[in-house]
Design an enzyme around this catalytic site. Sequence first.
Site, PDB file in Angstrom:
ATOM      1  N   ASP A 198       1.209 -19.836 -12.403  1.00  0.00           N
ATOM      2  CA  ASP A 198       1.716 -21.003 -12.267  1.00  0.00           C
ATOM      3  C   ASP A 198       3.391 -21.092 -12.584  1.00  0.00           C
ATOM      4  O   ASP A 198       3.837 -22.415 -12.926  1.00  0.00           O
ATOM      5  CB  ASP A 198       0.940 -22.076 -13.106  1.00  0.00           C
ATOM      6  CG  ASP A 198      -0.568 -22.174 -12.392  1.00  0.00           C
ATOM      7  OD1 ASP A 198      -0.727 -21.966 -11.191  1.00  0.00           O
ATOM      8  OD2 ASP A 198      -1.437 -22.443 -13.225  1.00  0.00           O
ATOM      9  N   VAL A 250      -8.639 -18.717 -14.336  1.00  0.00           N
ATOM     10  CA  VAL A 250      -7.455 -18.376 -13.528  1.00  0.00           C
ATOM     11  C   VAL A 250      -7.709 -16.568 -13.580  1.00  0.00           C
ATOM     12  O   VAL A 250      -7.636 -16.058 -12.769  1.00  0.00           O
ATOM     13  CB  VAL A 250      -6.184 -18.543 -13.626  1.00  0.00           C
ATOM     14  CG1 VAL A 250      -4.969 -17.902 -13.047  1.00  0.00           C
ATOM     15  CG2 VAL A 250      -6.012 -20.182 -13.417  1.00  0.00           C
ATOM     16  N   PRO A 285      -8.550 -14.349 -26.976  1.00  0.00           N
ATOM     17  CA  PRO A 285      -9.656 -14.486 -27.951  1.00  0.00           C
ATOM     18  C   PRO A 285     -10.924 -14.843 -27.266  1.00  0.00           C
ATOM     19  O   PRO A 285     -11.056 -15.439 -26.439  1.00  0.00           O
ATOM     20  CB  PRO A 285      -9.042 -15.611 -28.748  1.00  0.00           C
ATOM     21  CG  PRO A 285      -7.514 -15.580 -28.474  1.00  0.00           C
ATOM     22  CD  PRO A 285      -7.458 -14.989 -27.152  1.00  0.00           C
TER      23      PRO A 285
END
Length: 201
Positions: A118, A33, A53
């Site tokens: 989302d 995304v 990360p």
Amino acid sequence: MAEQSPEIKGGGSLILAWQVRNKRILMVGGGEVAAGRIVNLLNADAKVTVVSPREGLNPEVAYRIKHNQVTYIDRKFQPSDLDDPSIVMVLTAVDDPVAGSEIYKLCKEKRIPANIADVPPECDFYFGSVHRDGPLQIMVSTNGKGPKLANIVRRQIAANLPSNIGDAISQVGVLRRKLRKVAPGIEEGPKRMQWYVCAVI
């Protein structure tokens, strides 16, 4: 007069073309995304900082980092990441909904517009499905309710556009600039418009 006024239909969004050229955007997350969001931001000439990360990076995000297309911070988000006063927008695409909510709360405190992927209630703005052809951009939004459906509608619209519409709009832009040089005054606006309409038609 009142009868001619448009009916108000609440529940929509104010759809804008937000100019983010050379402005700092913080992208929290480095997955699939995030990769799509980063493309949109870079196409808008934004300065993007990615916090994620390294072990969770999508290959496309890793490519952007390797080629110095974004600024990269190899770790999880920290509240101090929002201390940069040049940040004008924050996007998150993380798998941890609690972390996303916390980032949203921090952004609200600092009055930084944010989009938590989302999670429509925790978005100050939404991404739509966009068709682009040169300077032409068409966005279809479902206000976070049906992104896949927005993509279908956008494709149908794009399929019905002339194949050279982007080039045509670019030429119109050149014409407008030339007309402003020929008739630069504010009072000459109607004259410019008349020439413009004649040339385009």
